[in-house]
Design a protein around this motif. Structure first.
Motif, PDB file in Angstrom:
ATOM      1  N   ASP A 238     -10.094  13.705   1.405  1.00 38.60           N
ATOM      2  CA  ASP A 238      -9.279  12.672   2.053  1.00 38.60           C
ATOM      3  C   ASP A 238      -7.793  12.872   1.800  1.00 38.60           C
ATOM      4  O   ASP A 238      -6.960  12.329   2.521  1.00 38.60           O
ATOM      5  CB  ASP A 238      -9.704  11.272   1.589  1.00 38.60           C
ATOM      6  CG  ASP A 238      -9.495  11.073   0.093  1.00 38.60           C
ATOM      7  OD1 ASP A 238      -8.373  10.724  -0.312  1.00 38.60           O
ATOM      8  OD2 ASP A 238     -10.457  11.258  -0.677  1.00 38.60           O
ATOM      9  N   GLN A 239      -7.432  13.669   0.757  1.00 40.10           N
ATOM     10  CA  GLN A 239      -6.023  13.940   0.517  1.00 40.10           C
ATOM     11  C   GLN A 239      -5.423  14.765   1.660  1.00 40.10           C
ATOM     12  O   GLN A 239      -4.225  14.670   1.925  1.00 40.10           O
ATOM     13  CB  GLN A 239      -5.839  14.686  -0.812  1.00 40.10           C
ATOM     14  CG  GLN A 239      -6.117  13.828  -2.044  1.00 40.10           C
ATOM     15  CD  GLN A 239      -5.942  14.613  -3.325  1.00 40.10           C
ATOM     16  OE1 GLN A 239      -6.887  15.157  -3.879  1.00 40.10           O
ATOM     17  NE2 GLN A 239      -4.712  14.700  -3.788  1.00 40.10           N
ATOM     18  N   ALA A 243      -3.612  12.328   4.519  1.00 40.14           N
ATOM     19  CA  ALA A 243      -2.270  12.483   3.949  1.00 40.14           C
ATOM     20  C   ALA A 243      -1.212  11.915   4.876  1.00 40.14           C
ATOM     21  O   ALA A 243      -0.261  11.265   4.447  1.00 40.14           O
ATOM     22  CB  ALA A 243      -1.994  13.960   3.669  1.00 40.14           C
ATOM     23  N   LEU A 262      -9.195   4.999   3.687  1.00 44.03           N
ATOM     24  CA  LEU A 262      -8.065   4.817   2.772  1.00 44.03           C
ATOM     25  C   LEU A 262      -8.348   3.731   1.749  1.00 44.03           C
ATOM     26  O   LEU A 262      -7.989   3.852   0.572  1.00 44.03           O
ATOM     27  CB  LEU A 262      -6.804   4.472   3.574  1.00 44.03           C
ATOM     28  CG  LEU A 262      -6.119   5.640   4.285  1.00 44.03           C
ATOM     29  CD1 LEU A 262      -5.064   5.130   5.244  1.00 44.03           C
ATOM     30  CD2 LEU A 262      -5.483   6.588   3.272  1.00 44.03           C
ATOM     31  N   LYS A 263      -8.979   2.650   2.185  1.00 43.92           N
ATOM     32  CA  LYS A 263      -9.328   1.581   1.247  1.00 43.92           C
ATOM     33  C   LYS A 263     -10.294   2.083   0.177  1.00 43.92           C
ATOM     34  O   LYS A 263     -10.163   1.746  -1.006  1.00 43.92           O
ATOM     35  CB  LYS A 263      -9.939   0.403   2.004  1.00 43.92           C
ATOM     36  CG  LYS A 263      -8.939  -0.440   2.777  1.00 43.92           C
ATOM     37  CD  LYS A 263      -9.626  -1.621   3.444  1.00 43.92           C
ATOM     38  CE  LYS A 263      -8.612  -2.502   4.158  1.00 43.92           C
ATOM     39  NZ  LYS A 263      -9.257  -3.657   4.831  1.00 43.92           N
ATOM     40  N   ALA A 265     -10.486   5.051  -0.904  1.00 45.93           N
ATOM     41  CA  ALA A 265      -9.729   5.950  -1.777  1.00 45.93           C
ATOM     42  C   ALA A 265      -8.690   5.211  -2.603  1.00 45.93           C
ATOM     43  O   ALA A 265      -7.968   5.829  -3.393  1.00 45.93           O
ATOM     44  CB  ALA A 265      -9.051   7.041  -0.951  1.00 45.93           C
ATOM     45  N   GLY A 266      -8.582   3.882  -2.423  1.00 47.25           N
ATOM     46  CA  GLY A 266      -7.621   3.089  -3.183  1.00 47.25           C
ATOM     47  C   GLY A 266      -6.196   3.249  -2.738  1.00 47.25           C
ATOM     48  O   GLY A 266      -5.267   3.043  -3.524  1.00 47.25           O
ATOM     49  N   ARG A 267      -5.996   3.593  -1.463  1.00 39.01           N
ATOM     50  CA  ARG A 267      -4.644   3.807  -0.934  1.00 39.01           C
ATOM     51  C   ARG A 267      -4.196   2.564  -0.174  1.00 39.01           C
ATOM     52  O   ARG A 267      -5.018   1.825   0.395  1.00 39.01           O
ATOM     53  CB  ARG A 267      -4.633   5.020   0.004  1.00 39.01           C
ATOM     54  CG  ARG A 267      -5.268   6.277  -0.577  1.00 39.01           C
ATOM     55  CD  ARG A 267      -4.298   7.286  -1.057  1.00 39.01           C
ATOM     56  NE  ARG A 267      -3.442   7.805  -0.011  1.00 39.01           N
ATOM     57  CZ  ARG A 267      -3.745   8.854   0.749  1.00 39.01           C
ATOM     58  NH1 ARG A 267      -4.918   9.475   0.608  1.00 39.01           N
ATOM     59  NH2 ARG A 267      -2.893   9.296   1.635  1.00 39.01           N
ATOM     60  N   PRO A 268      -2.879   2.283  -0.103  1.00 40.65           N
ATOM     61  CA  PRO A 268      -2.379   1.110   0.634  1.00 40.65           C
ATOM     62  C   PRO A 268      -2.587   1.257   2.135  1.00 40.65           C
ATOM     63  O   PRO A 268      -2.441   2.347   2.691  1.00 40.65           O
ATOM     64  CB  PRO A 268      -0.891   1.064   0.277  1.00 40.65           C
ATOM     65  CG  PRO A 268      -0.556   2.468  -0.130  1.00 40.65           C
ATOM     66  CD  PRO A 268      -1.788   3.028  -0.765  1.00 40.65           C
ATOM     67  N   THR A 269      -2.924   0.155   2.802  1.00 43.69           N
ATOM     68  CA  THR A 269      -3.234   0.214   4.241  1.00 43.69           C
ATOM     69  C   THR A 269      -2.515  -0.863   5.051  1.00 43.69           C
ATOM     70  O   THR A 269      -2.797  -0.999   6.242  1.00 43.69           O
ATOM     71  CB  THR A 269      -4.755   0.054   4.456  1.00 43.69           C
ATOM     72  OG1 THR A 269      -5.175  -1.224   3.941  1.00 43.69           O
ATOM     73  CG2 THR A 269      -5.532   1.155   3.766  1.00 43.69           C
TER      74      THR A 269
END
Length: 362
Positions: A238-239, A243, A262-263, A265-269
């Motif tokens: 997912d990186q 990205a 993204l959620k 993976a703990g990334r902001p959305t």
């Protein structure tokens, strides 16, 4: 409550708005496409091997974006032209003399713009998003050979601890992701120790298998060829695939899927969620245009205020677009909640348009 007391009258007004909207849209797209092509043709032709066919390819990829962006403007200007024409020919006075209210006069225009909004949404999903993705990929390779895959991502950079990984093209999603023309920069502190270039890299479940590797050792100045190596036990697929998520290049379902990944993976959305809701509110803004431009339809034409009313209608419409862009920008940086960023301007100007209409005509 009968908003269509005359079928003939409703079709007549709907036809007027449709023809004028299409005429304004064609004029805007033609002029803006010509100006845009003048600015980009130099970069396109600078690439060796490019010619007239590449210029036409650029036009076919760029024109859908222009249609998407300026369709609400075209509906606004089409509404004002239609309303001013009806007013100047005393047709609005005839309608009001026949017992029609202001809302009944505008109802055919609103329904027509709703149909335009639905067509615009479908057009954005099926044509604009794929064209934007392909054009973005083409621009990132300086208008060189266009990648064949429609879901390709180009020139993706990922950090692996202290090392840097660059993939010229990334295709696929999840564990099926494929990296091509990959370069690994092996660093120690701020110094480069070695440089590895591989033809392809595939995810094996925990690590990456890179084939066709050429390794250059910076300290010794030697070059070594390897059939394959294993790298990146901390690198996740997912990186690479997430990205650089471009909301404009994805359809509504694709963007929802990217947000879900993204959620996980703990990334902001928040920024992407704002754009997700805006994919609905943006085409639907066409429904507001008859309400905001309706001020040009009323009042006596012979009073000399028709031009002023048309200017007021344009001012209300353009104020909406300014507020919409500002709100979306606030949602992108996280200052507004996503739903508020996408829908607040729509609701606000709907209330403003209704207030103006009711206070002046009803």
């Amino acid at each position: 409550m009968n908003f269509f007391p005359s079928r003939t009258l409703a079709l007549y007004m709907a036809k007027m708005l449709t023809l004028r909207t299409l005429a304004v849209l064609a004029m805007l797209v033609l002029v803006l496409q010509a100006l845009d092509l003048l600015g980009e043709s130099g970069r396109i032709m600078a690439q060796q091997g490019n010619g007239q066919s590449e210029l036409w390819t650029y036009i076919t990829l760029r024109a859908p974006q222009l249609v998407q962006r300026f369709l609400p403007f075209a509906v606004l200007l089409g509404t004002i032209i239609t309303a001013a024409t009806l007013n100047q020919n005393s047709e609005v006075i005839s309608m009001k003399a026949g017992g029609l209210s202001a809302h009944q006069i505008l109802a055919p225009l609103v329904i027509t713009s709703l149909i335009v909004a639905i067509i615009s949404f479908l057009f954005n999903e099926t044509v604009v998003a794929p064209a934007t993705a392909r054009l973005s990929a083409w621009e990132r390779v300086d208008y060189g050979p266009i990648p064949a895959a429609s879901n390709v991502r180009t020139n993706v950079w990922v950090r692996d601890g202290n090392n840097l990984v660059n993939a010229k093209t990334v295709t696929g999603r999840g564990t099926d992701v494929l990296l091509q023309d990959i370069t690994i920069y092996d660093r120690s502190g701020n110094s480069l120790r070695s440089l590895m270039h591989g033809d392809e890299a595939r995810f094996t479940g925990t690590t990456w298998n890179v084939t066709g590797v050429t390794k250059f050792d910076v300290l010794t100045g030697t070059e070594e060829l390897k059939e394959s190596i294993t790298i990146g036990d901390s690198l996740r697929p997912d990186q690479f695939t997430l990205a650089n998520v471009d909301a404009a290049s994805l359809s509504f379902p694709q963007l929802m899927s990217a947000i879900t990944e993204l959620k996980k993976a703990g990334r902001p959305t928040m920024a992407l969620q704002s754009n997700l809701w805006h994919k609905i509110s943006s085409p639907l803004s066409a429904v507001l245009m008859p309400l905001l431009g309706a001020v040009a339809a009323f009042g006596l034409a012979r009073s000399g205020q028709l031009f002023i009313r048309a200017v007021i209608g344009m001012a209300l419409g353009f104020a909406y677009f300014v507020a919409d862009n500002f709100s979306l920008a606030m949602g992108t940086i996280g200052a507004y909640p996503p739903i508020l960023a996408a829908w607040a301007p729509f609701i606000l100007f709907f209330l403003i348009g209704e207030t103006v209409l009711i206070r002046t005509e009803e």
